[in-house]
Design an enzyme around this catalytic site. Structure first.
Site, short mmCIF file in Angstrom:
data_model
loop_
_atom_site.label_atom_id
_atom_site.label_comp_id
_atom_site.label_asym_id
_atom_site.label_seq_id
_atom_site.Cartn_x
_atom_site.Cartn_y
_atom_site.Cartn_z
N ARG A 292 0.85 -1.18 0.00
CA ARG A 292 0.00 0.00 0.00
C ARG A 292 0.89 1.23 0.00
O ARG A 292 1.91 1.28 0.73
CB ARG A 292 -0.89 0.04 1.26
N GLU A 321 -4.57 7.39 -4.93
CA GLU A 321 -4.61 6.74 -6.25
C GLU A 321 -5.79 7.26 -7.06
O GLU A 321 -6.90 7.29 -6.52
CB GLU A 321 -4.70 5.22 -6.08
N HIS A 340 -1.29 0.28 -9.80
CA HIS A 340 -1.92 -0.71 -8.90
C HIS A 340 -2.36 -1.96 -9.68
O HIS A 340 -3.54 -2.31 -9.72
CB HIS A 340 -3.12 -0.08 -8.17
N1 LIG Z 1 -0.78 -4.28 -5.25
C1 LIG Z 1 -1.78 -5.11 -5.26
O1 LIG Z 1 -2.57 -5.16 -6.19
C2 LIG Z 1 -1.95 -6.02 -4.11
C3 LIG Z 1 -1.59 -5.62 -2.87
N2 LIG Z 1 -1.76 -6.46 -1.80
C4 LIG Z 1 -1.32 -5.96 -0.51
O2 LIG Z 1 -0.23 -6.74 -0.07
C5 LIG Z 1 -0.21 -6.77 1.35
C6 LIG Z 1 0.02 -8.17 1.84
O3 LIG Z 1 -1.04 -9.03 1.44
P1 LIG Z 1 -1.09 -10.54 1.99
O4 LIG Z 1 0.27 -11.10 1.97
O5 LIG Z 1 -2.16 -11.21 1.26
O6 LIG Z 1 -1.52 -10.27 3.49
P2 LIG Z 1 -1.16 -11.16 4.76
O7 LIG Z 1 -2.07 -10.73 5.82
O8 LIG Z 1 -1.09 -12.60 4.39
O9 LIG Z 1 0.33 -10.69 5.14
C7 LIG Z 1 0.63 -9.49 5.75
C8 LIG Z 1 1.77 -9.75 6.70
O10 LIG Z 1 2.21 -8.49 7.21
C9 LIG Z 1 2.61 -8.70 8.54
N3 LIG Z 1 2.70 -7.45 9.27
C10 LIG Z 1 1.72 -6.78 9.92
N4 LIG Z 1 2.25 -5.69 10.52
C11 LIG Z 1 3.56 -5.68 10.23
C12 LIG Z 1 4.63 -4.82 10.57
N5 LIG Z 1 4.43 -3.74 11.32
N6 LIG Z 1 5.85 -5.11 10.11
C13 LIG Z 1 6.06 -6.21 9.35
N7 LIG Z 1 5.09 -7.06 9.02
C14 LIG Z 1 3.86 -6.81 9.45
C15 LIG Z 1 1.58 -9.66 9.07
O11 LIG Z 1 2.05 -10.34 10.21
C16 LIG Z 1 1.38 -10.59 7.91
O12 LIG Z 1 2.23 -11.72 8.02
C17 LIG Z 1 -1.52 -6.11 1.79
O13 LIG Z 1 -1.28 -4.77 2.08
C18 LIG Z 1 -2.37 -6.17 0.56
O14 LIG Z 1 -3.32 -5.18 0.56
C19 LIG Z 1 -2.24 -7.73 -1.95
C20 LIG Z 1 -2.64 -8.17 -3.17
C21 LIG Z 1 -2.56 -7.34 -4.35
O1 LIG Z 2 -6.03 -7.20 -3.00
C1 LIG Z 2 -5.43 -6.15 -2.76
O2 LIG Z 2 -5.07 -5.80 -1.63
C2 LIG Z 2 -5.17 -5.22 -3.85
O3 LIG Z 2 -4.49 -4.26 -3.64
C3 LIG Z 2 -5.78 -5.46 -5.15
O4 LIG Z 2 -6.46 -4.28 -5.48
P1 LIG Z 2 -7.51 -4.25 -6.68
O5 LIG Z 2 -8.56 -5.23 -6.34
O6 LIG Z 2 -6.76 -4.63 -7.91
O7 LIG Z 2 -8.01 -2.84 -6.73
#
Ligand SMILES: NC(=O)C1=CN([C@@H]2O[C@H](COP(=O)(O)OP(=O)(O)OC[C@H]3O[C@@H](n4cnc5c(N)ncnc54)[C@H](O)[C@@H]3O)[C@@H](O)[C@H]2O)C=CC1
Ligand SMILES: O=C(O)C(=O)COP(=O)(O)O
Length: 604
Positions: A292, A321, A340
């Site tokens: 994010r 965004e 994104h």
């Molecule tokens: N750019 C995009 O389109 C996408 C972005 N994301 C983002 O990626 C991120 C991770 O997603 P997931 O791996 O599915 O989530 P997840 O919940 O599986 O992993 C997040 C991890 O961050 C850790 N965490 C929490 N606070 C923390 C801190 N202060 N320092 C270090 N680690 C910490 C948690 O313990 C957890 O293991 C989310 O922010 C999600 O929104 C996910 C999918 C697509």
């Molecule tokens: O799953 C997430 O956290 C994402 O950031 C994906 O975002 P989007 O559904 O592509 O707008």
């Protein structure tokens, strides 16, 4: 009991005369949207000596689901089989707030801001918000919970897509792919300008070792990188299994050549990469962000880029965004950006669409989603086992609160669960929520459900303490009895006060039907259906007949009657279940029966 259910009608056969209010109430637990507007009962037929009734409950028409961002077709098809689907993309905040009052569910991705105002504008109709992706930082979770609105997400289907995008950005940045591409297209041939850096042997710090972070780590190891991770909450064995060392925040910053961000945006992670953090990094570090935008202080990273601390950054996400057109960060020559796109693969979008549609349809049907973000996640088999106790719990709460006459208000409630099951084998969150519903709904206009029960109790200053009594015997039955006690109150039925001074009611489930088994210190046994008259009298012959004939005169059908007494010919409490609510005149007549000392009518 239900034998068949379609979207608008639910038929139920029953060997007992059905209580419509209890059917409706269990439906409203099963499904907050199932607004029963018509009930019909087919002519009873005889089954041996018992009558069988057939009930048809007509419910509101199809729910409406508003989809405000592009959702995969498979998900839309799934939704359309169950609901009216309104796909309205690019709504302004004002348009969203207007539309939402006509919708039962809302499905969003990351661009729609589901603010408190949206929940307030829904007028209580919005029951579920589905996030077709992982991050729920665009949904005001506190407001959702306060409004009793379930929030579900699609936590797994885009993990690989996000990880692959992170790796793509890492490689593209290291080899200046985007800049070189633009240069060639501009007619230039700048081979020495775009000399890159190698990945093999370099240290990558994965910040946030969750689903995406671990997949990035796996792939980076395949590229020959040395991978470390920082995540205060990640299990060490998961890191070990992938061959990744978990390190402190400072060590991750100070020892890495590449830093890839994969934590959620929370108050704790907001601007976690700030001036102070950049100052700790190795000169020439490269940053990747597919998490994010808000986890980086965007002004600080521009300063770090200008100072050469950060050699390059590859960013998929931004604080705002789309970012402002004149953003210095976006236009920085050492920065590679994408709009994104982390979750934007055909496969991931079909996956999240199905994942979220299934969760939303399930929630509209009243099932608790496994991907609920703001409610207890209770497996379906546990819920079905607890179903009769859920009804019991709500009714005990309703009874207990109706017995309160005064005092310092309902502030302190103790719930006791007696069970032969080990405490960790009994999930009482649903039971507690329904007791809270029973306690609060009769005395307020608040609608309480599994999502907002604990919040509503806290907001009203209601302290619920829970105790388990571990019984010997078969753990087949999840609960032997449930007891609800309200402390520091007076009762309109003095006999409901136990020896220790609290209003006390206790109940159990018998043959699937909730029964009241104790009031104060008196043992009773009455099924909790219809209304209930509690009556204390001097134990003497003919009392049941006297009360029964007053009710009979008015054609009030007594469904159950039971007498609990301290000792023969002393005080006794009579619990009488009635199908119809007796008139004031009948109640007055009961009060005038000489041996009757006090009585109360309670609605279930
Ligand atoms: N750019 C995009 O389109 C996408 C972005 N994301 C983002 O990626 C991120 C991770 O997603 P997931 O791996 O599915 O989530 P997840 O919940 O599986 O992993 C997040 C991890 O961050 C850790 N965490 C929490 N606070 C923390 C801190 N202060 N320092 C270090 N680690 C910490 C948690 O313990 C957890 O293991 C989310 O922010 C999600 O929104 C996910 C999918 C697509
Ligand atoms: O799953 C997430 O956290 C994402 O950031 C994906 O975002 P989007 O559904 O592509 O707008």
């Amino acid at each position: 009991m239900a034998t068949a259910a379609s979207s608008n009608f639910l038929s139920a056969s029953s060997l007992k005369k059905p209580s419509y209010s209890s059917l409706a109430s269990s439906l409203s637990w099963r499904n907050p949207l199932s607004n029963v507007f018509s009930v019909s009962v087919a002519t009873p037929r005889r089954l041996g000596q018992r009558r069988a009734y057939f009930v048809v409950l007509a419910m509101d028409a199809k729910p409406t689901v508003l989809v405000t961002e592009k959702l995969g077709q498979a998900g839309l098809d799934l939704l359309k089989g169950f609901a009216n689907v309104d796909c309205s993309y690019n709504l302004s905040q004002e348009e969203l707030c207007t539309k939402i009052s006509l919708c039962d569910a809302l499905i969003v991705r990351s661009a729609t801001k589901v603010t408190r105002e949206v929940f307030e504008s829904s007028g209580g109709r919005l029951k579920v918000v589905g996030r077709a992706g992982v991050g729920i930082d665009n949904v005001d979770l506190s407001a959702a919970t306060e409004h009793g609105c379930l929030v579900v997400n699609a936590p797994t289907a885009n993990t690989v897509a996000a990880a692959e995008h992170g790796i793509s950005l890492l490689a593209a940045m290291a080899r200046n792919i985007a800049q070189a591409d633009a240069s060639v297209k501009a007619g230039k041939w700048e081979r020495s300008k775009y000399v890159g850096v190698s990945l093999v042997g370099k240290t990558l710090a994965v910040m946030g070792f969750g689903k995406v972070g671990s997949e990035v780590a796996r792939r980076a190891k395949g590229l020959g990188m040395h991978v470390i991770a920082h995540d205060p909450y990640a299990p060490a064995d998961r890191a070990r299994a992938i061959g990744v060392e978990l390190v402190s925040f400072d060590e991750a910053l100070s020892t890495s050549d590449f830093i890839s961000l994969h934590m959620p945006l929370t108050p704790a992670t907001s601007k976690i990469l700030n001036d102070e953090a950049f100052a700790k990094m190795k000169k020439g570090v490269r940053i990747i962000n597919v998490a994010r935008g808000g986890v980086i202080d965007e002004e600080a990273i521009v300063r770090a880029l200008d100072a050469g601390i950060v050699a390059q950054a590859a960013l998929d996400v931004f604080t705002v965004e789309p970012p402002p057109k004149d953003s210095r960060l976006v236009h920085h020559e050492n920065v590679t950006v994408t709009p994104h796109l982390g979750a934007s693969t055909t496969e991931a979008q079909e996956g999240v669409a199905i994942e979220v549609a299934e969760a939303v349809v399930g929630a509209l049907k009243g099932e608790l989603a496994a991907t609920a973000v703001n409610a207890p996640m209770v497996p379906a088999e546990v819920l079905s086992e607890l179903a009769p106790f859920v009804v019991l719990a709500e009714k005990l709460g309703r009874l207990a609160v109706q017995l309160v006459a005064g005092g310092s208000g309902v502030k302190s409630v103790k719930v006791t669960y007696a069970s032969a099951r080990a405490p960790d084998d009994l999930d009482t969150r649903v039971i507690r929520a329904m007791i809270i519903k029973g306690l609060i709904e009769p005395i307020s206009s608040v609608f309480v459900n599994l999502v907002n029960a604990d919040f509503t109790a806290k907001q009203r200053g209601l302290r619920i303490t829970e105790e388990r009594i571990l019984l010997d015997g078969s753990p087949e039955n999840p609960l032997e009895f449930v007891q609800v006690q309200i402390a520091n109150v007076e009762s309109k039925f003095a006999s409901a006060i136990s020896e220790s001074g609290e209003i006390k009611v206790e109940g159990k489930v018998k043959d699937g039907i909730p029964h009241l088994t104790k009031v104060g210190s008196f043992e009773v046994d009455v099924s909790l259906e219809g209304s209930l008259i509690l009556c204390r009298q001097v134990d003497q012959p003919g009392m049941i007949g006297k009360v029964g004939s007053v009710l009979g005169e008015e054609n009030v059908n007594v469904s159950f009657m039971s007498v609990g007494r301290i000792a023969p010919r002393k005080q006794a409490v009579m619990a009488i279940g009635v199908d119809e609510e007796p008139s004031k005149e009948s109640l007055k007549k009961i009060g005038e029966i000489p041996a009757v000392e006090e009585f109360v009518l309670l609605k279930l």
